[in-house]
Design a protein around this motif. Structure first.
Motif, PDB file in Angstrom:
ATOM      1  N   PRO A 271       0.826  -1.119   0.227  1.00 19.87           N
ATOM      2  CA  PRO A 271       0.055   0.032  -0.069  1.00 19.87           C
ATOM      3  C   PRO A 271       0.762   1.289  -0.067  1.00 19.87           C
ATOM      4  O   PRO A 271       0.272   2.280  -0.355  1.00 19.87           O
ATOM      5  CB  PRO A 271      -0.830  -0.247   1.273  1.00 19.87           C
ATOM      6  N   GLN A 272       2.309   1.276   0.407  1.00 23.52           N
ATOM      7  CA  GLN A 272       3.120   2.316   0.543  1.00 23.52           C
ATOM      8  C   GLN A 272       3.814   2.763  -0.855  1.00 23.52           C
ATOM      9  O   GLN A 272       4.553   3.683  -0.977  1.00 23.52           O
ATOM     10  CB  GLN A 272       3.870   2.213   1.646  1.00 23.52           C
ATOM     11  N   LYS A 273       3.622   1.736  -1.641  1.00 20.43           N
ATOM     12  CA  LYS A 273       4.210   1.923  -2.956  1.00 20.43           C
ATOM     13  C   LYS A 273       3.357   2.509  -4.217  1.00 20.43           C
ATOM     14  O   LYS A 273       2.217   2.422  -4.015  1.00 20.43           O
ATOM     15  CB  LYS A 273       4.797   0.239  -3.462  1.00 20.43           C
ATOM     16  N   TYR A 274       4.002   2.961  -5.166  1.00 17.91           N
ATOM     17  CA  TYR A 274       3.328   3.318  -6.195  1.00 17.91           C
ATOM     18  C   TYR A 274       3.230   2.209  -7.321  1.00 17.91           C
ATOM     19  O   TYR A 274       3.945   1.799  -7.764  1.00 17.91           O
ATOM     20  CB  TYR A 274       4.179   4.772  -6.975  1.00 17.91           C
ATOM     21  N   VAL A 275       1.943   1.740  -7.321  1.00 17.44           N
ATOM     22  CA  VAL A 275       1.510   0.595  -7.970  1.00 17.44           C
ATOM     23  C   VAL A 275       0.514   1.186  -9.412  1.00 17.44           C
ATOM     24  O   VAL A 275      -0.563   1.463  -9.001  1.00 17.44           O
ATOM     25  CB  VAL A 275       0.962  -0.335  -7.356  1.00 17.44           C
ATOM     26  N   VAL A 276       1.093   1.200 -10.586  1.00 17.31           N
ATOM     27  CA  VAL A 276       0.077   1.542 -11.753  1.00 17.31           C
ATOM     28  C   VAL A 276       0.105   0.574 -12.996  1.00 17.31           C
ATOM     29  O   VAL A 276       1.086  -0.130 -12.984  1.00 17.31           O
ATOM     30  CB  VAL A 276       0.206   2.992 -12.025  1.00 17.31           C
ATOM     31  N   ILE A 277      -0.856   0.711 -13.740  1.00 21.17           N
ATOM     32  CA  ILE A 277      -0.683  -0.009 -14.861  1.00 21.17           C
ATOM     33  C   ILE A 277      -0.147   0.816 -16.076  1.00 21.17           C
ATOM     34  O   ILE A 277      -0.574   2.010 -16.114  1.00 21.17           O
ATOM     35  CB  ILE A 277      -2.240  -0.518 -15.435  1.00 21.17           C
TER      36      ILE A 277
END
Length: 295
Positions: A271-277
């Motif tokens: 949840p603390q990371k930048y996770v995107v498509i």
């Protein structure tokens, strides 16, 4: 008098002249059927004429005959052009469905942890209408009531389907998501090769349910979604190791529902990371995981 059938009027005229051993200008011709290229290869028509030899044809009649031929050919060309336009229009209509029902999330960071989200691109005008419809929704409408209403409507929708499927189950999955489950002898046929029917069905059902009830959709057909989630979970084990070791990672190309399942699991785990498509130039989807402000 002879009856000639050919692909074009010009061919029919020449065949008639050859058969009657005279020139085209010496023929008295009646056009029985104007040729047509048909629609997308169907309903094609040949030219049909009835011709006789008319001796000593005056120059005026010859001129009129040639003019008539030009008019008929012009009309035939116009008909073919109109059919081409219709054909082109239909082909364009067939492409209004996006190639994938997964939206590009490069510039947005939506929370998909509550369930799979199948989104489409809408124009501003449609967004405004959706906003207005959302304002009309009853504030006390709960997920169970929505599921009950959707269950009644979707079973009516699929009542006459040719596949052998059981009564479609619809229930609340969480406070923002409903689960629709297809079971039965032929349920797996709704998945299609490489899940193409599953994608299409998910897209249509989501756009109906989300725009009307403002809830998310989880679609399960013959445990297809469950199997996909298990497959993605096994694949992500190696991605987790890379993230834990290097602080960042990038997945392989993921198609359709797989990219949404992976996105959900990665965001829940980091949840603390930048996770995107992200998308390639060819429109293929993959996911990047990085620290914020360092991507």
């Amino acid at each position: 008098m002879i009856k000639i059938e050919a692909v074009t009027l010009e061919d029919a005229f020449n065949d008639a002249a050859t058969s009657l051993k005279c020139s085209v200008t010496e023929l008295a011709i009646e056009v029985v059927q104007v040729p047509s290229s048909g629609f997308m290869g169907f309903f094609k028509k040949n030219a049909i004429i009835v011709a006789t030899v008319k001796k000593d044809v005056p120059v005026e009649i010859e001129s009129e005959m040639l003019n008539a031929t030009e008019v008929v050919e012009s009309n035939s060309a116009s008909v073919e052009k109109e059919e081409e336009k219709i054909s082109t229009h239909n082909i364009l209509n067939d492409t209004i469905m996006p190639a994938s029902f997964v939206s590009d999330q490069d510039e947005q960071d939506e929370d998909l942890a509550s369930g799979l989200e199948y989104t489409a691109d809408y124009d501003d005008e449609y967004d405004e209408s959706v906003d207005e419809s959302e304002a009309l929704l009853s504030s006390n409408q709960n997920i169970d009531a929505i599921a009950l209403e959707v269950k009644s409507q979707i079973n009516e929708l699929f009542r006459h389907i040719c596949f052998e499927i059981e009564h479609i189950e619809v229930r609340g999955y969480d406070k923002e998501t409903i689960l629709i489950e297809f079971k039965g002898e032929d349920a797996a046929l709704l998945i299609g090769k490489e899940g193409y029917r599953y994608k299409a069905l998910s897209y249509m059902l989501f756009n109906w349910i989300n725009s009307k009830y403002d809830v998310q959709l989880r679609l399960e057909i013959a445990e297809f979604l469950k199997n996909q989630e298990e497959s993605v979970s096994r694949y992500l084990e190696g991605v987790y190791e890379s993230i834990d070791r290097d602080g960042r990672a990038q997945t392989k190309i993921l198609d359709g529902v797989l990219v949404q399942i992976a996105l959900k699991e990665l965001r829940e785990r980091y949840p603390q990371k930048y996770v995107v498509i992200r998308s390639t130039k060819d429109g293929l989807k993959y996911i990047i995981v990085n620290d914020y402000h360092n991507n």
